[in-house]
Design a protein around this motif. Structure first.
Motif, PDB file in Angstrom:
ATOM      1  N   LEU A   1       0.824  -1.201   0.000  1.00 42.45           N
ATOM      2  CA  LEU A   1       0.000   0.000   0.000  1.00 42.45           C
ATOM      3  C   LEU A   1       0.864   1.259   0.000  1.00 42.45           C
ATOM      4  O   LEU A   1       0.554   2.231  -0.705  1.00 42.45           O
ATOM      5  CB  LEU A   1      -0.940  -0.005   1.209  1.00 42.45           C
ATOM      6  CG  LEU A   1      -2.095  -1.012   1.129  1.00 42.45           C
ATOM      7  CD1 LEU A   1      -2.802  -1.121   2.470  1.00 42.45           C
ATOM      8  CD2 LEU A   1      -3.097  -0.628   0.045  1.00 42.45           C
ATOM      9  N   ARG A   2       1.934   1.250   0.753  1.00 40.34           N
ATOM     10  CA  ARG A   2       2.793   2.441   0.776  1.00 40.34           C
ATOM     11  C   ARG A   2       3.454   2.672  -0.575  1.00 40.34           C
ATOM     12  O   ARG A   2       3.639   3.817  -0.991  1.00 40.34           O
ATOM     13  CB  ARG A   2       3.821   2.304   1.892  1.00 40.34           C
ATOM     14  CG  ARG A   2       3.195   2.528   3.276  1.00 40.34           C
ATOM     15  CD  ARG A   2       4.107   2.187   4.425  1.00 40.34           C
ATOM     16  NE  ARG A   2       3.417   2.418   5.694  1.00 40.34           N
ATOM     17  CZ  ARG A   2       3.567   1.671   6.787  1.00 40.34           C
ATOM     18  NH1 ARG A   2       4.407   0.641   6.758  1.00 40.34           N
ATOM     19  NH2 ARG A   2       2.895   1.951   7.882  1.00 40.34           N
TER      20      ARG A   2
ATOM     21  N   PHE B   1       0.744   4.156  -2.768  1.00 38.32           N
ATOM     22  CA  PHE B   1       0.414   5.530  -2.392  1.00 38.32           C
ATOM     23  C   PHE B   1       1.534   6.524  -2.687  1.00 38.32           C
ATOM     24  O   PHE B   1       1.367   7.724  -2.454  1.00 38.32           O
ATOM     25  CB  PHE B   1       0.042   5.590  -0.909  1.00 38.32           C
ATOM     26  CG  PHE B   1      -1.282   4.962  -0.571  1.00 38.32           C
ATOM     27  CD1 PHE B   1      -2.323   4.945  -1.481  1.00 38.32           C
ATOM     28  CD2 PHE B   1      -1.491   4.375   0.678  1.00 38.32           C
ATOM     29  CE1 PHE B   1      -3.551   4.373  -1.173  1.00 38.32           C
ATOM     30  CE2 PHE B   1      -2.707   3.796   1.004  1.00 38.32           C
ATOM     31  CZ  PHE B   1      -3.742   3.800   0.079  1.00 38.32           C
TER      32      PHE B   1
ATOM     33  N   ARG C   1      -5.694   7.224  -4.552  1.00 40.74           N
ATOM     34  CA  ARG C   1      -6.351   7.766  -3.360  1.00 40.74           C
ATOM     35  C   ARG C   1      -6.942   6.678  -2.465  1.00 40.74           C
ATOM     36  O   ARG C   1      -7.361   6.969  -1.342  1.00 40.74           O
ATOM     37  CB  ARG C   1      -7.466   8.739  -3.759  1.00 40.74           C
ATOM     38  CG  ARG C   1      -7.020   9.910  -4.610  1.00 40.74           C
ATOM     39  CD  ARG C   1      -5.888  10.694  -3.975  1.00 40.74           C
ATOM     40  NE  ARG C   1      -6.186  11.101  -2.602  1.00 40.74           N
ATOM     41  CZ  ARG C   1      -5.278  11.590  -1.766  1.00 40.74           C
ATOM     42  NH1 ARG C   1      -4.028  11.693  -2.136  1.00 40.74           N
ATOM     43  NH2 ARG C   1      -5.627  11.954  -0.538  1.00 40.74           N
ATOM     44  N   TYR C   2      -6.975   5.461  -2.972  1.00 44.22           N
ATOM     45  CA  TYR C   2      -7.549   4.354  -2.218  1.00 44.22           C
ATOM     46  C   TYR C   2      -6.663   3.127  -2.397  1.00 44.22           C
ATOM     47  O   TYR C   2      -6.024   2.953  -3.439  1.00 44.22           O
ATOM     48  CB  TYR C   2      -8.975   4.038  -2.694  1.00 44.22           C
ATOM     49  CG  TYR C   2      -9.880   5.246  -2.673  1.00 44.22           C
ATOM     50  CD1 TYR C   2     -10.614   5.571  -1.545  1.00 44.22           C
ATOM     51  CD2 TYR C   2      -9.971   6.087  -3.789  1.00 44.22           C
ATOM     52  CE1 TYR C   2     -11.419   6.703  -1.517  1.00 44.22           C
ATOM     53  CE2 TYR C   2     -10.765   7.211  -3.768  1.00 44.22           C
ATOM     54  CZ  TYR C   2     -11.490   7.520  -2.628  1.00 44.22           C
ATOM     55  OH  TYR C   2     -12.281   8.650  -2.593  1.00 44.22           O
ATOM     56  N   GLY C   3      -6.631   2.283  -1.376  1.00 43.88           N
ATOM     57  CA  GLY C   3      -5.920   1.021  -1.484  1.00 43.88           C
ATOM     58  C   GLY C   3      -6.899  -0.125  -1.313  1.00 43.88           C
ATOM     59  O   GLY C   3      -7.956   0.038  -0.681  1.00 43.88           O
TER      60      GLY C   3
ATOM     61  N   ARG D   1      -9.589   3.813   2.482  1.00 47.98           N
ATOM     62  CA  ARG D   1      -9.324   5.210   2.154  1.00 47.98           C
ATOM     63  C   ARG D   1      -7.895   5.559   2.565  1.00 47.98           C
ATOM     64  O   ARG D   1      -7.456   5.249   3.677  1.00 47.98           O
ATOM     65  CB  ARG D   1     -10.324   6.125   2.860  1.00 47.98           C
ATOM     66  CG  ARG D   1     -10.285   7.578   2.398  1.00 47.98           C
ATOM     67  CD  ARG D   1     -11.312   8.403   3.154  1.00 47.98           C
ATOM     68  NE  ARG D   1     -12.679   8.005   2.853  1.00 47.98           N
ATOM     69  CZ  ARG D   1     -13.403   8.478   1.852  1.00 47.98           C
ATOM     70  NH1 ARG D   1     -12.875   9.379   1.031  1.00 47.98           N
ATOM     71  NH2 ARG D   1     -14.653   8.065   1.663  1.00 47.98           N
ATOM     72  N   ARG D   2      -7.187   6.208   1.681  1.00 46.68           N
ATOM     73  CA  ARG D   2      -5.779   6.537   1.926  1.00 46.68           C
ATOM     74  C   ARG D   2      -5.585   7.345   3.209  1.00 46.68           C
ATOM     75  O   ARG D   2      -4.665   7.071   3.993  1.00 46.68           O
ATOM     76  CB  ARG D   2      -5.226   7.314   0.729  1.00 46.68           C
ATOM     77  CG  ARG D   2      -3.796   7.780   0.883  1.00 46.68           C
ATOM     78  CD  ARG D   2      -3.303   8.483  -0.361  1.00 46.68           C
ATOM     79  NE  ARG D   2      -1.925   8.892  -0.233  1.00 46.68           N
ATOM     80  CZ  ARG D   2      -1.113   9.073  -1.258  1.00 46.68           C
ATOM     81  NH1 ARG D   2      -1.546   8.889  -2.489  1.00 46.68           N
ATOM     82  NH2 ARG D   2       0.132   9.458  -1.068  1.00 46.68           N
ATOM     83  N   GLU D   3      -6.449   8.331   3.443  1.00 44.20           N
ATOM     84  CA  GLU D   3      -6.296   9.179   4.624  1.00 44.20           C
ATOM     85  C   GLU D   3      -6.398   8.373   5.911  1.00 44.20           C
ATOM     86  O   GLU D   3      -5.671   8.644   6.878  1.00 44.20           O
ATOM     87  CB  GLU D   3      -7.354  10.288   4.619  1.00 44.20           C
ATOM     88  CG  GLU D   3      -7.163  11.338   3.543  1.00 44.20           C
ATOM     89  CD  GLU D   3      -7.715  10.938   2.197  1.00 44.20           C
ATOM     90  OE1 GLU D   3      -7.679  11.779   1.272  1.00 44.20           O
ATOM     91  OE2 GLU D   3      -8.192   9.786   2.045  1.00 44.20           O
TER      92      GLU D   3
ATOM     93  N   GLU E   1      -3.161   6.232   6.383  1.00 48.10           N
ATOM     94  CA  GLU E   1      -2.032   7.045   6.834  1.00 48.10           C
ATOM     95  C   GLU E   1      -2.219   7.504   8.274  1.00 48.10           C
ATOM     96  O   GLU E   1      -1.257   7.537   9.057  1.00 48.10           O
ATOM     97  CB  GLU E   1      -1.849   8.231   5.889  1.00 48.10           C
ATOM     98  CG  GLU E   1      -1.386   7.798   4.500  1.00 48.10           C
ATOM     99  CD  GLU E   1      -1.298   8.936   3.509  1.00 48.10           C
ATOM    100  OE1 GLU E   1      -1.879  10.015   3.790  1.00 48.10           O
ATOM    101  OE2 GLU E   1      -0.655   8.756   2.453  1.00 48.10           O
TER     102      GLU E   1
END
Length: 260
Positions: A99-100, A103, A109-111, A174-176, A179
């Motif tokens: 995922l990293r 991103f 914007r999504y994994g 969701r990426r946010e 993180e």
């Protein structure tokens, strides 16, 4: 799912790792050997995905045949990202790595983490993304399946449900949120309880978890269990102890499930 016309599914798209479109989904597939099942998974993605996406395969010490297929055939012909994980099997660490890497591109914007022994269906990703876009506080979404935890089994219906946890066999993230939580907790060894822990931390951070019962992903289940036997059982017990030490109020819920 219904067809877009009388004769054809909506056109699928190819993975585009080099220049992903805005709002792309980074699909991450941890794998070790099991070429037959991985090919079913990979080609179902190619055939049935109609939302922009990238693919990152995280290979955990596969044999030569599988490595040649991944690093020469897939990477050359489909331009996907293939990376090596050379330590012992750790699902949390492997999906975090994938995922990293996905991103790193700001358009992703999504994994989505996906077990290699799954088969996706037409409209699967666009439907999950449609649900994701309904609320900015939806942090993760899962489908239903033939083999999953109780919240994600059962009949396909046109229903979206809030749940307390999601299984890691197929999870759109969701990426946010990823993180903010700093990914999955790599202290969980092997492959169990890290998805439930991730779910608990997501809820504590006020993110919503959702099951979209319109989407069904077939799961062959346990085709990529690398540590059956003593080591796998030891890791299961260790992870179980870690999880319930953090969330002791949940132990009774699991006991009830096992005895139901």
């Amino acid at each position: 799912m219904t067809k877009s016309s009388a004769n054809a599914w909506p056109p699928s798209t190819n993975p585009c790792n080099a220049a992903p479109a805005p709002d792309s989904v980074g699909i991450v597939i941890p794998v070790r050997d099991g070429m037959k099942f991985f090919k079913l998974c990979f080609h179902s993605i190619l055939s049935f995905t109609d939302h922009p996406y990238t693919i990152t395969v995280v290979d955990n010490q596969s044999g030569k045949e599988m490595r040649d297929y991944l690093f020469w055939s897939l990477r050359k012909n489909h331009k996907i990202d293939v990376v090596r994980w050379t330590d012992e099997f750790n699902f949390a660490a492997q999906v975090n790595l994938g995922l990293r890497r996905a991103f790193l591109n700001p358009n992703v914007r999504y994994g989505l983490i996906l077990n290699a022994d799954t088969v996706v269906e037409p409209l699967w990703l666009s439907t999950l993304m449609e649900t994701m876009k309904l609320s900015s506080r939806t942090g993760a979404i899962g489908p239903i399946s033939n083999k999953a935890q109780p919240e994600q089994e059962g009949e396909r219906v046109a229903k979206i449900e809030a749940v307390g946890r999601l299984s890691g066999f197929c999870m759109l993230i969701r990426r946010e949120m990823f993180e903010q939580l700093n990914g999955f907790d790599e202290a969980y060894k092997g492959g169990c309880y890290e998805d439930w822990d991730f779910s608990m931390r997501a809820r504590a951070a006020m993110w919503n978890l959702v099951v979209d019962r319109r989407v069904h992903i077939h799961h062959f289940w346990r085709m990529f269990r690398y540590q059956e036997g003593g080591a796998g059982r030891a890791h299961f017990k260790e992870n179980e102890a870690r999880y319930f030490a953090r969330y002791p109020h949940l132990r009774s819920c699991v006991v009830e499930e096992k005895t139901a």
